[in-house]
Motif scaffolding. Structure first.
Motif, PDB file in Angstrom:
ATOM      1  N   LEU A  31       0.816  -1.209   0.000  1.00 17.10           N
ATOM      2  CA  LEU A  31       0.000   0.000   0.000  1.00 17.10           C
ATOM      3  C   LEU A  31       0.855   1.268   0.000  1.00 17.10           C
ATOM      4  O   LEU A  31       0.315   2.361  -0.187  1.00 17.10           O
ATOM      5  N   ASP A  37       3.434   6.070  -2.592  1.00  9.53           N
ATOM      6  CA  ASP A  37       4.233   7.026  -1.824  1.00  9.53           C
ATOM      7  C   ASP A  37       5.723   6.830  -2.050  1.00  9.53           C
ATOM      8  O   ASP A  37       6.499   7.787  -1.997  1.00  9.53           O
ATOM      9  N   PHE A  48       0.664   0.129   4.997  1.00  5.79           N
ATOM     10  CA  PHE A  48      -0.147   1.328   5.224  1.00  5.79           C
ATOM     11  C   PHE A  48       0.569   2.273   6.180  1.00  5.79           C
ATOM     12  O   PHE A  48       0.586   3.494   5.977  1.00  5.79           O
ATOM     13  N   SER A  76       3.293   4.021   4.385  1.00  5.95           N
ATOM     14  CA  SER A  76       2.715   5.080   3.554  1.00  5.95           C
ATOM     15  C   SER A  76       2.483   6.353   4.365  1.00  5.95           C
ATOM     16  O   SER A  76       2.846   7.459   3.939  1.00  5.95           O
ATOM     17  N   GLN A 120       4.465  10.002   3.812  1.00  3.00           N
ATOM     18  CA  GLN A 120       3.731  11.230   3.526  1.00  3.00           C
ATOM     19  C   GLN A 120       4.035  12.314   4.552  1.00  3.00           C
ATOM     20  O   GLN A 120       4.278  13.481   4.191  1.00  3.00           O
ATOM     21  N   PRO A 143      -1.229   8.103  -3.067  1.00  2.00           N
ATOM     22  CA  PRO A 143      -2.371   7.185  -3.161  1.00  2.00           C
ATOM     23  C   PRO A 143      -3.030   7.139  -4.531  1.00  2.00           C
ATOM     24  O   PRO A 143      -3.470   6.074  -4.971  1.00  2.00           O
TER      25      PRO A 143
END
Length: 287
Positions: free
Chosen positions: A36, A40, A99, A102, A106, A219
């Motif tokens: 996921l 990124d 996740f 990610s 970010q 995303p």
């Protein structure tokens, strides 16, 4: 001629989406890992290339060459230290971990680079074009599509013509048996993720040269990558290119009809393929 131009531009745009998806397809095909953080990581690579350009005054293409081994190292360490610990029959731990990665990427980019949009300098190549039968085609989109084809050709050669590729296929098929034959699955997985990060760097180069980017755009790139992989069929590298082209064509045709339909048209094409071909157009395992 307008519709021919639209179709050509859609095919070339599909090359960019195929680059987004190739690394994701590689990792999923070998270790069944749904990453996921993939989008990124593309954005992170774009910022890395921008940093090298800013510090050393190099062209983005040369900066990307420098970034390639750095991203390979990042992918290798990330897989070796973090992701190998959560791989197993249960797909939930890798999803949660990626996740979390990610979110970390970010927020780190927001802290270090702010939320301002950035773009890699393109120089003359950004505005150069050639005429093909009365249609002007940009050099940069052509380079993007050519790079996507080259990446898939190289990956196919590695998979089916090299000892490393045999290790990839053996580990993908049965890690336990492969380990009995002297193959170390954890090391193979780390190498695969490192190669995926090199593909991510190439994708980041063209993303940064063709569009603005900021820490929050990852995303959306992940969605395009997932759609291209699923349309083409899980495990099919050439299917990934076909999936990217289908999304690109749907978006450019939709935009030609109504500019507001561009993004929606790509998602509709994805849903239609999923409805009639749930396993994708060219499903294939790495065997």
């Amino acid at each position: 001629m307008n519709w021919i131009d639209t179709i050509v531009q859609g095919i070339l745009l599909g090359g960019l989406y195929a680059l987004f998806a190739a690394g994701l397809s590689l990792v999923f095909g070998i270790m069944r890992l749904v990453n996921l953080a993939h989008g990124d990581l593309i954005v992170l690579a774009a910022y890395l290339i921008l940093l090298i350009v800013s510090l050393l005054g190099l062209s983005p293409f040369v900066a990307a060459l420098i970034a390639l081994p750095l991203m390979f190292g990042l992918g290798y360490v990330l897989q070796k230290v973090v992701l190998n610990r959560v791989l197993g029959e249960d797909i939930l731990p890798p999803l949660l971990v990626t996740f979390g990665i990610s979110v970390v990427i970010q927020n780190a980019l927001l802290q270090g680079a702010s939320a301002d949009t950035r773009r890699l300098p393109t120089g003359d190549v950004g505005v150069a074009s050639i005429s093909l039968g009365g249609i002007n085609v940009g050099i940069l989109p052509l380079l993007t599509f050519g790079s996507a084809v080259a990446v898939i050709l190289i990956l196919n050669h590695v998979f089916y013509r090299t000892a490393l590729g045999r290790s990839f296929r053996a580990t993908s098929d049965d890690p336990t048996t492969a380990s009995l034959m002297g193959i170390r699955p954890n090391a193979v997985f780390a190498q695969a993720t490192g190669i995926a990060m090199m593909i991510v760097t190439i994708a980041a180069l063209y993303l940064g040269m063709r569009a603005n980017f900021d820490p929050a755009v990852g995303p959306a790139r992940l969605i395009y990558a997932f759609e291209a992989v699923i349309i083409g069929g899980l495990g099919s590298l050439w299917g990934t290119l076909a999936g990217g082209v289908i999304i690109g064509l749907a978006q450019t045709i939709g935009a030609a009809i109504n500019p507001e339909w561009q993004i929606l048209s790509g998602h509709i094409a994805f849903l239609l393929v999923l409805l009639f071909k749930p396993r994708g157009l060219f499903p294939r395992a790495f065997d």
